[in-house]
Design an enzyme around this catalytic site. Structure first.
Site, short mmCIF file in Angstrom:
data_model
loop_
_atom_site.label_atom_id
_atom_site.label_comp_id
_atom_site.label_asym_id
_atom_site.label_seq_id
_atom_site.Cartn_x
_atom_site.Cartn_y
_atom_site.Cartn_z
N LYS A 199 -20.21 119.77 6.65
CA LYS A 199 -18.91 119.23 7.09
C LYS A 199 -17.79 119.52 6.10
O LYS A 199 -16.71 119.95 6.48
CB LYS A 199 -19.00 117.72 7.33
CG LYS A 199 -19.82 117.32 8.53
CD LYS A 199 -19.68 115.84 8.84
CE LYS A 199 -20.17 114.94 7.73
NZ LYS A 199 -21.62 115.08 7.47
N ARG A 210 -16.72 106.21 10.44
CA ARG A 210 -18.15 106.28 10.12
C ARG A 210 -18.99 105.45 11.08
O ARG A 210 -20.21 105.56 11.11
CB ARG A 210 -18.36 105.78 8.68
CG ARG A 210 -19.68 106.18 8.08
CD ARG A 210 -19.75 105.76 6.63
NE ARG A 210 -18.97 106.63 5.76
CZ ARG A 210 -19.40 107.79 5.26
NH1 ARG A 210 -20.61 108.22 5.55
NH2 ARG A 210 -18.64 108.50 4.48
N ARG A 229 -31.86 122.19 -2.61
CA ARG A 229 -30.75 122.39 -3.55
C ARG A 229 -31.19 122.18 -4.99
O ARG A 229 -31.93 121.25 -5.29
CB ARG A 229 -29.62 121.38 -3.26
CG ARG A 229 -28.60 121.88 -2.26
CD ARG A 229 -27.30 121.11 -2.30
NE ARG A 229 -27.44 119.67 -2.14
CZ ARG A 229 -26.68 118.93 -1.33
NH1 ARG A 229 -25.77 119.51 -0.59
NH2 ARG A 229 -26.83 117.63 -1.26
N ARG A 248 -31.36 116.76 -7.66
CA ARG A 248 -30.78 115.41 -7.76
C ARG A 248 -31.69 114.40 -7.06
O ARG A 248 -32.36 114.72 -6.09
CB ARG A 248 -29.40 115.37 -7.08
CG ARG A 248 -28.34 116.11 -7.84
CD ARG A 248 -26.96 115.85 -7.29
NE ARG A 248 -26.93 115.61 -5.84
CZ ARG A 248 -25.81 115.58 -5.12
NH1 ARG A 248 -24.65 115.79 -5.70
NH2 ARG A 248 -25.84 115.36 -3.83
N ARG A 268 -31.23 108.94 4.61
CA ARG A 268 -29.80 109.16 4.92
C ARG A 268 -29.63 109.55 6.39
O ARG A 268 -28.66 109.15 7.04
CB ARG A 268 -29.23 110.25 4.01
CG ARG A 268 -28.97 109.75 2.59
CD ARG A 268 -28.77 110.88 1.61
NE ARG A 268 -27.58 111.68 1.90
CZ ARG A 268 -27.34 112.86 1.34
NH1 ARG A 268 -28.20 113.39 0.50
NH2 ARG A 268 -26.24 113.53 1.65
#
Length: 219
Positions: free
Chosen positions: A13, A88, A127, A161, A172
């Site tokens: 996004k 949201r 990542r 992370r 999430r």
């Protein structure tokens, strides 16, 4: 144009918002930037948000809505904007509708970036970030470093992370499905939703989005 951008974490996004806002000559308004700007400038809303964040609590909708309203009233957003991360939830979406109605304007489109869940997990969990410079980002599949665990740019150690692990990503996604996804149905009832695939190269997704927005504008 007045656009809301939605999609699960890992849909790209932020990247798409920046490209689309530039192509459409409208400001990119992200929730993260709103919070950072208000907190760094020490505004009343920033102080309120900070108090909740320091206490480890979610910032209430009314504070987020007030920040968004203030930003959308600024001169550069008079003729349009691209919202990223706001609304949201359905409560925020309804508040946004009321806010725009009071200004005599309305949304033109809600762009829904669609990505399969397994791809989201693969994108985020793969990542790796450099400890020396967080701008140096690699991916075990899509952009692997020449030497495993070593940054190509500076030789720093690459790490994953804590919030990029598969378990955290799936949590999430669950939050996205329960809180944010219902706004797609909310806007679909208004005939505003334009869904595109967010798979492929960044430029391909941008072209797809521009084409879809153009059609929705003509429609």
């Amino acid at each position: 144009m007045r656009i809301v951008l939605v999609g699960p974490p890992g849909a790209g996004k932020g990247t798409q918002a920046a490209f689309l806002a530039k192509n459409l000559s409208i400001p990119h308004i992200s929730t993260g930037d709103l919070f950072r700007a208000n907190i760094s400038q020490g505004t009343d809303l920033g102080k309120q948000a900070r108090a909740y964040m320091d206490a480890g609590q979610l910032v209430p909708d009314e504070v987020t809505i007030a920040m968004a309203k203030d930003r959308m009233s600024q001169q550069d957003a008079v003729n349009g904007f691209l919202l990223d991360g706001f609304p949201r939830n359905v409560g925020q979406a309804a508040a946004l509708d009321t806010m725009l109605l009071s200004e005599g304007v309305k949304l033109d489109a809600v762009l829904d970036l669609e990505v399969p869940e397994d791809e989201v997990v693969k994108r985020i969990a793969g990542r790796r970030i450099c400890r020396n410079d967080s701008a140096h980002v690699f991916h075990v599949t899509y952009n692997p470093p020449k030497s495993e665990g070593v940054c190509d740019a500076c030789g720093g150690e690459l790490y994953q992370r804590d919030d990029d692990t598969e378990e955290t990503v799936r949590t999430r996604l669950e939050v996205y499905h329960t809180q944010t996804e219902p706004i797609i149905d909310f806007y679909r009832a208004q005939g505003l939703v334009v869904t595109i695939s967010a798979l492929g190269k960044v430029t391909e997704v941008t072209e797809r989005a521009m084409e879809a927005l153009k059609k929705s504008d003509e429609g």
